[in-house]
Design a protein around this motif. Sequence first.
Motif, PDB file in Angstrom:
ATOM      1  N   ALA A   1       0.839  -1.196   0.000  1.00  0.00           N
ATOM      2  CA  ALA A   1       0.000   0.000   0.000  1.00  0.00           C
ATOM      3  C   ALA A   1       0.875   1.247   0.000  1.00  0.00           C
ATOM      4  O   ALA A   1       2.000   1.241   0.517  1.00  0.00           O
ATOM      5  CB  ALA A   1      -0.923  -0.001   1.214  1.00  0.00           C
ATOM      6  N   ARG A   2       0.366   2.330  -0.585  1.00  0.00           N
ATOM      7  CA  ARG A   2       1.065   3.610  -0.596  1.00  0.00           C
ATOM      8  C   ARG A   2       0.105   4.702  -0.134  1.00  0.00           C
ATOM      9  O   ARG A   2      -1.107   4.626  -0.361  1.00  0.00           O
ATOM     10  CB  ARG A   2       1.578   3.950  -1.997  1.00  0.00           C
ATOM     11  N   ILE A   3       0.676   5.730   0.478  1.00  0.00           N
ATOM     12  CA  ILE A   3      -0.105   6.854   0.962  1.00  0.00           C
ATOM     13  C   ILE A   3      -0.317   7.847  -0.174  1.00  0.00           C
ATOM     14  O   ILE A   3       0.642   8.228  -0.856  1.00  0.00           O
ATOM     15  CB  ILE A   3       0.609   7.542   2.132  1.00  0.00           C
ATOM     16  N   LEU A   4      -1.549   8.264  -0.380  1.00  0.00           N
ATOM     17  CA  LEU A   4      -1.880   9.265  -1.388  1.00  0.00           C
ATOM     18  C   LEU A   4      -2.252  10.568  -0.695  1.00  0.00           C
ATOM     19  O   LEU A   4      -3.254  10.639  -0.002  1.00  0.00           O
ATOM     20  CB  LEU A   4      -3.038   8.789  -2.265  1.00  0.00           C
ATOM     21  N   GLY A   5      -1.412  11.592  -0.875  1.00  0.00           N
ATOM     22  CA  GLY A   5      -1.737  12.922  -0.387  1.00  0.00           C
ATOM     23  C   GLY A   5      -2.200  13.752  -1.565  1.00  0.00           C
ATOM     24  O   GLY A   5      -3.293  13.584  -2.079  1.00  0.00           O
TER      25      GLY A   5
END
Length: 329
Positions: free
Chosen positions: A25-29
């Motif tokens: 998973a990756r963080i989306l800002g």
Amino acid sequence: MREFGYQRALDVSGAVALLDADPDARILGGGTNLVDLMKTGVERPALLVDVRELPLDRIESTRSGGLRIGATVTNSDLAAHPEVRRRYPALAQAVLAGASGQLRNMATVGGNLLQRTRCGYFTDVTKPCNKRVPGSGCPAVEGEHHNHAILGASEHCVATHPSDMAVALTALDAVVSYETADGPGELPLAEFYLPVGDTPHLETALPPGALITGVTLPPPMAGPSRYRKVRERASYAFAIGSIAAVLDVEDGVVRDVRLAFGAVASRPWRAREAERVLSGGPATADAFGAAADAELSAATPLPHNGYKVTLMRNLVVAVLAELTEEAAR
């Protein structure tokens, strides 16, 4: 771009749980870096965790007299905040120098700290790159490297970190706060980024599944501050060299100084040797040059980026001279 899942997190604990459950998973800002890398195939997340709705978008004074900046504060809001402009002008200057207005409206503080290098070999999946594929090699060493590192690099990677904001935060002794499934933690920004060594794919000291929640600035140091960026064109472009400086001068003597360099290493480079040489000495152009020489004596430029040594020396002397004049007014 391959298929991926998307989930919007509504609270910090929910975001951390999603990250902890899926190592891909990756963080989306704001997505201003991550989405580009997804399009080129450099990043291939299985899940995007959208954190823009988390209650981390405030800038607040701390009890100690510093400032707490939430991770989802946009770069535009950070640069425009009256307390940032008044008490930490180098930070506001760095953010405004960092991107176009459209990008600053989207980009977040947490995302800015985690952005990846703009090295052309890293962003081209048809080329080898130790940062992208460990053990595949670093073609920049003998290839195109005019804008690559002169400090702290290794034979495994000579890429530079692209952030302007992180350079200013490093000089200002900022501390990064994060949350994991095991609880909260903190990292001084000077320790946030890992040395290149033989593991350039490991970029930060954040534990797996960590979510940056904010950045805390200590009370501002006495004396004026400044961020100066040099780029190959006057419009929006990444730095070829930059400096963040805070200088406290009294009666012609340097009482305290903070220096950080950008675009010369894989991370914002805290110039501690230059600080040591300057502290307690005269605030003169000769002293500034000697301090720069002491810091840059560790430089190991490649055939086509040796100009950065001279560039950074000139930046140190010019910016510190300007701050000395400002302090005397």
